[in-house]
Structure formats: C-alpha cells, structure tokens
Design an enzyme around this catalytic site. Structure first.
Site, PDB file in Angstrom:
ATOM      1  N   LYS A 194       0.867  -1.184   0.000  1.00 41.58           N
ATOM      2  CA  LYS A 194       0.000   0.000   0.000  1.00 41.58           C
ATOM      3  C   LYS A 194       0.900   1.229   0.000  1.00 41.58           C
ATOM      4  O   LYS A 194       1.159   1.855   1.031  1.00 41.58           O
ATOM      5  CB  LYS A 194      -0.921  -0.007   1.218  1.00 41.58           C
ATOM      6  CG  LYS A 194      -2.108   0.935   1.071  1.00 41.58           C
ATOM      7  CD  LYS A 194      -3.017   0.485  -0.056  1.00 41.58           C
ATOM      8  CE  LYS A 194      -4.172   1.427  -0.252  1.00 41.58           C
ATOM      9  NZ  LYS A 194      -4.987   1.051  -1.420  1.00 41.58           N
ATOM     10  N   SER A 396      -8.226  -0.144  -5.215  1.00 40.12           N
ATOM     11  CA  SER A 396      -8.483   0.160  -3.814  1.00 40.12           C
ATOM     12  C   SER A 396      -9.983   0.411  -3.616  1.00 40.12           C
ATOM     13  O   SER A 396     -10.780  -0.488  -3.835  1.00 40.12           O
ATOM     14  CB  SER A 396      -7.629   1.340  -3.360  1.00 40.12           C
ATOM     15  OG  SER A 396      -7.421   1.287  -1.966  1.00 40.12           O
TER      16      SER A 396
END
Length: 596
Positions: A194, A396
């Site tokens: 991430k 996402s």
C-alpha cells in the site's frame, strides 16, 4: 454634498459597468455552450472524418461538456470516451464517410482509454474503410493510436519520441524532516504494497512498491508493443531495440524503419487524401469534404434506428468516475450519496433489466466506498444482472465498490487491485514550535480527548487504537471481496496487502472475470438478461457545465492563476491538496503516479 453626488454617480457607473460586463460574459458562455447545437450539420457524400485529437480525453461527456478558460473566456470541449466510441461506430456504418484523417495533436490519455479508442478505430477499419494518420510529432501514446492507420506520415522536421515508459514518483520525507513534521502512518496488516503512504515515509520506492510498479508498467508497455507490432509488422524485440538505441531521434535512421510510411508536408498529405476519395491531386477547384469530429459528433446519422426512448427494456450504465468521497460529488468525483442514489434508482426502475457500474477510480474514502458497496449488494440481492466495467483505474476503493458484481470486465492494462487501507495523522508540534514559534496548551476532561490533534503525537495506546481501527477496515475490505469473488479471506489477503495489478494479471488471480471494454460488458449483460432490442440509459445525469461554472466562478479563477504559475506542476499541487482534504481511513492508489 458634491462629494456624495460624485461618489454615488461613480458607484452607479461601476454597478452598470459590472452589470453590462456580466451580461456580456453570460452571453459569451451561453454561446459557447450552445455552439453547434442548434445549427443543422450536413454530412456530404464522399466525406472524410477529420479526427484531430487535441482535447482532454475524459471518461464521459456530452455535446455540452465544455471547459471555459476564464483568462480569455474561450471554451474548449472535452472528448468523452463514451461519445468517441459511439461516433466512430456511427462513422463506420455511415456510407457518406469514406475514411478517417487522424491527427493526434498533443494527444494524451490513460493507457486503458487509449486501448479503447484504438479498438474503436480497429473496428472502423473492419468495414473496409481506411485511416490515414499525420502529425508534426509523435509521442508514445499518439503513435500507439496512430499505428492502427493504413498509412502513417510525419512532418519532415517532426519529432518521433520512442524510448520506453517510465513512472516517476515524488517523495516528501526529506522535506518533512526539514520542516520537523512527523507523519504518523497507519496501514492495514501486511499492507506492505500500500504505497500511497510511502512518499511520507521514504525517499525512494520500497522493494515491494518497485516490484508492483515493474509488473504493471511492463504489462502496459507489452500491450502497446504487441498492438504496434501487429499493425506495423515489426517484431517486438525490434521495437524494444529502437527504444534502447534512440534511433527515432535520428531523422534519416527513422525513415529506414517501418515505424512510419514517410515524411510529408501537410499539403502532400492532403493530396493523398484527395486521391482516396476519387479527386485528382491537382484538382484545386474541387474541395474535399473534410468534416471535423466536433461537427460530425453533432450530426444526424444516416442509419435509421429505433428511437431509444420508445424501447421498453433498458440497460443502465452508471458512471463512477474520480476519487471517492462522502457527499454529493460531481462528474469528476465519486460522491457516495450521488452514486448510491443512481444505483438505487436503477434497481427500483422496472424498465431497467440489467445494470453496469462503470468504474474509473483510484479509490478514496473507505467509508464512502462502503456506502456505495451496500447499494451494489442490494442490486445483487434483487436478482437483476449486475456487472462492472473497469476503466483506466478501478483500484483500492474503486475495487471495493466493484467486488459485489456478478461479473467484472477490465482492459488488460487497467490498473486494479490495491486491496488495502491506510491513514495518515500529521504531528506538527515541532513545526509549530521550532519553525513558527507557536506553542499549544490544552485542558482535557478525559485522558485521550486530544487524541486526533495535529499539535501532538499519539501515545502508545492511541496508536494501538487507531491501528486496530485500520485493521478492522482492512478486514471488512477483504471480507467484502471474499464474499463477492467466492474466495476465502486468506486467498484475498494473499493477493491484497495493497498490491496493484494490471487487468490481465487480475484476471489470472480471479479478481477480474473477462478482458474487454465497456461495450463488451454491455453486450454480455444484455445477452444474460435476454435482451435483443434495448436502450442504454446513462446515470447519474451529468451536471450542467454552465451552472457548475457560475457556482464555482471564484474557485475557477484561482485555479487558472495557479495553472499559469505552476504549469505542469499544477497536477502535483492538486495531489497535495487532495491529501489535505482526506478524512477518515483511505483506500486509494499511490499519489503522484505519472507514466511517461
């Protein structure tokens, strides 16, 4: 007394002048917005569609989708991918159009949009019609599109940029250190990929981020090479050799390759076009019927079709474009209230037999994403076929709102996945104190009343609480995906952890079902719903650009000033601004990502 008379007269004159200026301003804008809408456009037999790609390519537009430059009151139309595909299909079936003159002037678009546009041009050629491309210079993107043409020409002194792709990320760690600003980073468990938070943690890419960058950028480059190789008959390894050797920057060496069909001046290309429509090159008295894309887009097709409004059955295509946030949003931002309402409207409309959610989003607020997800789950429970078509990005939060679909379509070069979450809390205590001489004192009724404060660091307990909240959101995320994709949570976590995938890799991993564009998705869902004669209804209704302009006039003026000062760096400013606006836990792609 004379002073007050002069003052009143001056004020009255000023108000009258401002009123007159506003009236002229409104008339100019109204004229720009209605330009071409009311006039009758005739497409003559033997016409050539002049496709001059010098506009911003956006996911969706209509004939009134314009951008007003407040510095000189000029207007610039945006090119909507949805409208482009419709218009090229119209030209394919229009006997009056003999071919396309393609001029990709300063053309830029995201890789997935480029692929969809190229597919539309390939489909146009399948009718037996021709395409000729000409430019004063070609970039990677413009050549990717131009290489579909039967003939590709370059201006004799023009440039040909062919050196491979690169991704450049901006990192702020050293700047934050100098300013004594401490970013307190929170990521989901094992969310090493991430990388949206990495600019605030490191001064370069982590090994995990570099690995995922390599994977999907290599995929994008490979797709470009494969298509160009097929069109131009040049082996992929030769195309790579051209890039490594920078041969295209040598004018004579470029001509020896098969990348172009020759170097010609514009008048020479015009002569070629004349012969293609049966005119002699020297027939100066006979003018070619060259129709601009803008005019052709607003013209009536010569192909008779049933009026869509008379068709009973509908497929709803709901556009979710931009970053995800709570509230209403607009045509360039996914507001959870607006998109959830559109999904609900389609679900409750008896005439809508199937629903496609078109997602083009790098993600955003996890909470807002969940609000939209809930509506997609209700559609699935209603029994109506529900598919997702992914555009340039569906990552996402963009994947969060997609995962409940019966089927997910993506292009091979769509950027998706990035199943992970993060949060950032900035501790500015030393910055305020050491840099600005500002100190803070406080009183709290309870021990942790000041937990979320920019003027102090979190203590160990507060950090644990916030980290646990992030972990819970990540668990919710992978639970939603596991349920929608018929996987276990462990399986989702193994391909999640914030990692970004190309559409092609996502299909191999089970995150995507089929490779294809929006048109492929709509045809497939119509077939599943048993629809043969149906209309497509697009939701939510686009916001009127004039009303939007008047509503945000001062903001637009400020934006124009910043653009003039910052130039190309304005995009970086917007990214930083988006960080400041973040609220709550975020599920979104890395920042400052630009493929060159």
């Amino acid at each position: 007394m004379n002073f007050f008379k002069s003052l009143l007269a001056s004020m009255l004159g000023t108000f009258l002048a401002l009123g007159l200026l506003m009236l002229v301003f409104i008339m100019i804008i109204a004229s720009a917005l209605s330009s071409g809408d009311s006039k009758s456009i005739t497409v003559k037999d033997g016409s050539i569609l002049h496709l001059q790609l010098n506009q911003e390519v956006v996911e969706r537009s209509n004939n009134k989708n314009v951008k007003i430059d407040l510095s000189d009151f000029s207007s610039e139309r945006k090119m909507g991918l949805n409208q482009f595909i419709k218009d090229i299909e119209k030209a394919k079936n229009d006997d009056r159009i003999k071919g396309i003159f393609l001029e990709p002037v300063g053309f830029t678009a995201a890789p997935s949009s480029m692929l969809d546009m190229r597919r539309a041009l390939e489909d146009f050629k399948s009718s037996g019609k021709w395409i000729v491309s000409y430019a004063e210079g070609y970039s990677h993107g413009s050549y990717f599109l131009a290489s579909v043409a039967d003939e590709v020409y370059l201006y004799p002194e023009g440039d040909f940029d062919w050196r491979g792709l690169n991704v450049e990320l901006m990192f702020f760690k050293n700047l934050l250190n100098k300013l004594e600003i401490e970013p307190q980073i929170l990521r989901g468990p094992n969310n090493a990929y991430k990388s949206a938070v990495e600019p605030y943690m490191y001064d370069k890419m982590s090994p995990e981020n570099r690995a995922q960058m390599k994977t999907y950028v290599d995929d994008i480059w490979r797709i470009m090479l494969d298509r160009i190789s097929e069109s131009r008959g040049i082996p992929v390894d030769v195309l790579n050799a051209y890039a490594d050797s920078l041969i295209t920057y040598d004018s004579k060496a470029l001509e020896a390759t098969n990348l172009i069909d020759g170097k010609k001046y514009r008048d020479e290309v015009m002569a070629i076009l004349k012969t293609k429509v049966g005119l002699e090159e020297s027939a100066e008295d006979k003018k070619m019927n060259l129709i601009s894309y803008a005019d052709y887009s607003m013209s009536k097709s010569d192909v008779k079709k049933t009026t869509p409004s008379l068709k009973k059955d509908k497929v709803a295509v709901i556009y979710a474009v931009g970053g995800i946030e709570s509230g209403e949003g607009d045509d360039e931002t996914i507001g959870s209230d607006r998109i959830a309402a559109a999904l609900k409207s389609a679900r409750e409309d008896e005439k809508v037999k199937a629903i496609v959610l078109r997602v083009n989003s790098p993600g955003g607020s996890a909470l807002a994403s969940d609000v939209i997800w809930r509506e997609t789950q209700l559609i699935k429970e209603s029994g109506k076929p529900f598919y997702v078509s992914m555009g340039d990005y569906a990552a996402s939060g963009g994947y969060y709102i997609s995962c409940a679909a019966d089927k997910i379509y993506a292009n091979p070069n769509t950027i998706t996945g990035s199943i992970g979450v993060f949060g950032i809390l900035a501790n500015l205590e030393k910055f305020w104190n050491n840099k600005l001489g500002i100190t803070f004192d406080r009183y709290e009724t309870n021990q942790h009343a000041d937990m979320i404060s920019s003027s102090k660091a979190m203590d160990a307990k507060e950090n644990d609480v916030m980290q646990n909240m992030i972990a819970n959101v990540y668990d919710d995320f992978i639970t939603r995906v596991a349920m929608g994709r018929n996987m276990t949570k462990a399986q989702v976590d193994s391909i999640g952890q914030g990692r970004v995938w190309s559409g092609e890799d996502a299909k191999n991993l089970g995150l995507v079902d089929e490779l294809g564009g929006l048109q492929d998705c709509v045809k497939a869902i119509a077939k599943e719903a048993g629809l043969e004669d149906y209309a497509i209804t697009e939701l939510p209704t686009m916001i009127d650009p004039f009303a939007k302009l008047m509503e945000s006039l001062s903001g637009s003026t400020q934006e124009q000033a910043l653009i003039s000062v910052l130039g190309n760096d304005y995009k970086k400013y917007k990214e930083i601004k988006s960080v400041v606006k973040m609220k709550g836990v975020q599920a979104r792609l890395p920042f400052m990502m630009e493929i060159k």
